[in-house]
Scaffold this active site. Structure first.
Site: not given
Ligand code: UDX
Length: 445
Positions: A76, A115, A146-147, A206, A259, A321
């Site tokens: 985070p 990430t 992935l989303a 990205a 993200c 979201f």
């Protein structure tokens, strides 16, 4: 990991977590109780669990037995100290690396899945290599693209897999070992190998590019509202240029998710740390535009409702979201709610997948007012018609498909008049709602 287990039945995959409840939920007989809602996930878990997919709290045993370890801890934004509000908090990553270093007795490949800011692999390697027991570690970076809401499909039919490794024969061997896993279902030309730093930076950037597209179209939505242009039409026209392409040009009340904001803040922080002030400012503007869009939406509601929402019932349809997920991290809904609550609105929220405690946790997280005050101003609802009954306005915050199919005539009849709809996702039919009697506001049109 569930998809890897599904696609590679001969490979044992053990997912470990120190959170006992979470592991219990992943092992739950009733697949509707899995901790994450994601279309298609329960089918994948049903197929692989117990065969070669296992969930356990025995972290040390899993480290000991594995040849390859995926580090997927959360990173985070730091909430304290140096880099507060911008840098990634790598505490969990470091603790995991130290645990691996302590427990491992044989050589292992360690894959960074979280990430991470650029050059984190180096830190992980330093920690791992500091053990004196002769064990060798190879660090790979394998960021996840992935989303949420489409995760299973994104994994099964991804555009690409990215694997970063050290440019040495051993590094190449480790990259090939991971490539072999993905090659079970991905075409070879979609498995990209790079150096570790390129791989780490590609993930951050990205996301920054994607978020930039949303902020770009959202900036135009404000311009469209100030002119006679319609952002949906403008977006379609821009997207028809094959160099630009049609995806990710949908205007909204602002992007959310775990993200985009985190990664851009991270990118900005890295640039500032490297003295690249202009580069940092350039990317920071994507976030500034997003904050503006959320606030602009809330302000539009207040100004339309005769400059005050104090004591008025407001119905929110959607809290997640985006659709098809129960994830609410950085959701625009909580910021819009917070802004309206500052104006003492009574907000009634219906979301088909988000738990009620989560909604309170989200507004409490913003830390604007006391938990007691939040409880007073925010009311989660289990029935959308109840949420909208006697409300002055309905705001659409998430693009759930079911909202389109509601009986809008019935919703209208039970609301205060004039009845307003603020369509933060532009999913509703403007003409239809206006013919029922609603005052309709869509973003940029
Ligand atoms: C994102 C990236 O897409 C993914 O590749 C990366 O691995 C993780 O971050 P995710 O956050 O799950 O995935 O969702 P995404 O579909 O990218 O949407 C992010 C936000 O942008 C959502 O709030 C969404 O509603 C918003 N959005 C997206 C828009 O407002 N307009 C668009 O056109 C697209």
């Amino acid at each position: 990991m569930a998809v890897i287990a599904q696609k590679c039945p001969e490979i044992d995959v053990t997912v470990v977590d120190i959170n006992e409840q979470r592991i219990k939920d992943w092992n739950d007989e009733n697949l509707d109780n899995l901790p994450i809602y994601e279309p298609g996930l329960k089918e994948v878990v049903a197929e692989a669990r117990g065969r070669n997919l296992f969930f356990s709290t025995d972290v040390e045993k899993a480290i000991d037995e594995a040849q390859m370890i995926f580090l997927s801890v959360n990173t985070p934004t730091k909430t304290y100290g140096k880099g507060k509000g911008m840098a990634a908090d790598l505490k969990f990553l470091e603790l995991s690396a130290r645990q691996i270093a302590r427990v491992a007795k044989e050589d292992k490949i360690v894959v960074e899945k979280s990430t991470l800011p650029v050059r984190t692999a180096e830190a992980v390697k330093t920690i791992l290599d500091s053990t004196s027991n002769g064990v060798k570690f190879h660090i790979l970076s394998n960021p996840e693209f992935l989303a949420e809401g489409t995760a299973i499909k994104d994994l099964q039919e991804g555009d690409r897999v990215l694997i970063g490794g050290e440019q040495t024969p051993e590094g190449q061997e480790a990259m090939d070992a991971l490539s072999d896993i993905y090659a079970h279902w991905m075409p070879q030309d979609r498995i990209l190998q790079t150096n570790v730093w390129s791989s780490e930076l590609s993930k951050l950037t990205a996301n920054a590019f994607l978020a930039q597209r949303v902020s770009s179209i959202n900036s135009l939505s404000a311009l469209c509202e100030a002119t006679e242009a319609n952002v949906e039409e403008v977006g379609r026209a821009i997207g028809a240029d094959s160099r630009i392409g049609p995806k990710f040009l949908k205007t909204s009340v602002g992007f959310g998710g775990s993200c985009f904001q985190k990664d851009i803040l991270n990118l900005v922080y890295i640039c500032r740390s490297l003295g690249l002030q202009e580069v940092a400012d350039y990317w920071e503007q994507v976030i500034i535009m997003n904050d503006y869009q959320k606030k602009r939406f809330a302000d539009k509601i207040i100004s339309t409702l005769f400059n005050t929402v104090s004591g008025k019932k407001m119905a929110f349809l959607g809290w997640a979201f985006k659709k098809d997920t129960n994830d609410t991290r950085e959701t625009a809904a909580m910021y819009v709610a917070d802004h309206l609550m500052d104006d003492q609105a009574n907000i009634h929220v219906y979301d088909p997948k988000v738990r009620h405690e989560q909604m309170f946790a989200d507004v409490d997280y913003l830390n604007t007012r006391s938990e007691a005050e939040n409880k007073e101003l925010l009311t989660p609802e289990t029935d959308p018609y109840e949420a909208c009954k006697d409300a002055h306005a309905i705001a659409i915050l998430t693009e759930w498909d079911e909202f389109v199919d509601y009986d809008w005539q019935r919703l209208y009849e039970n609301m205060m008049k004039p009845a307003f709809v603020f369509d933060g996702r532009n999913i509703l039919d403007k003409e239809k709602l206006e013919s029922i009697g609603f005052v309709y506001y869509g973003i940029g049109r």
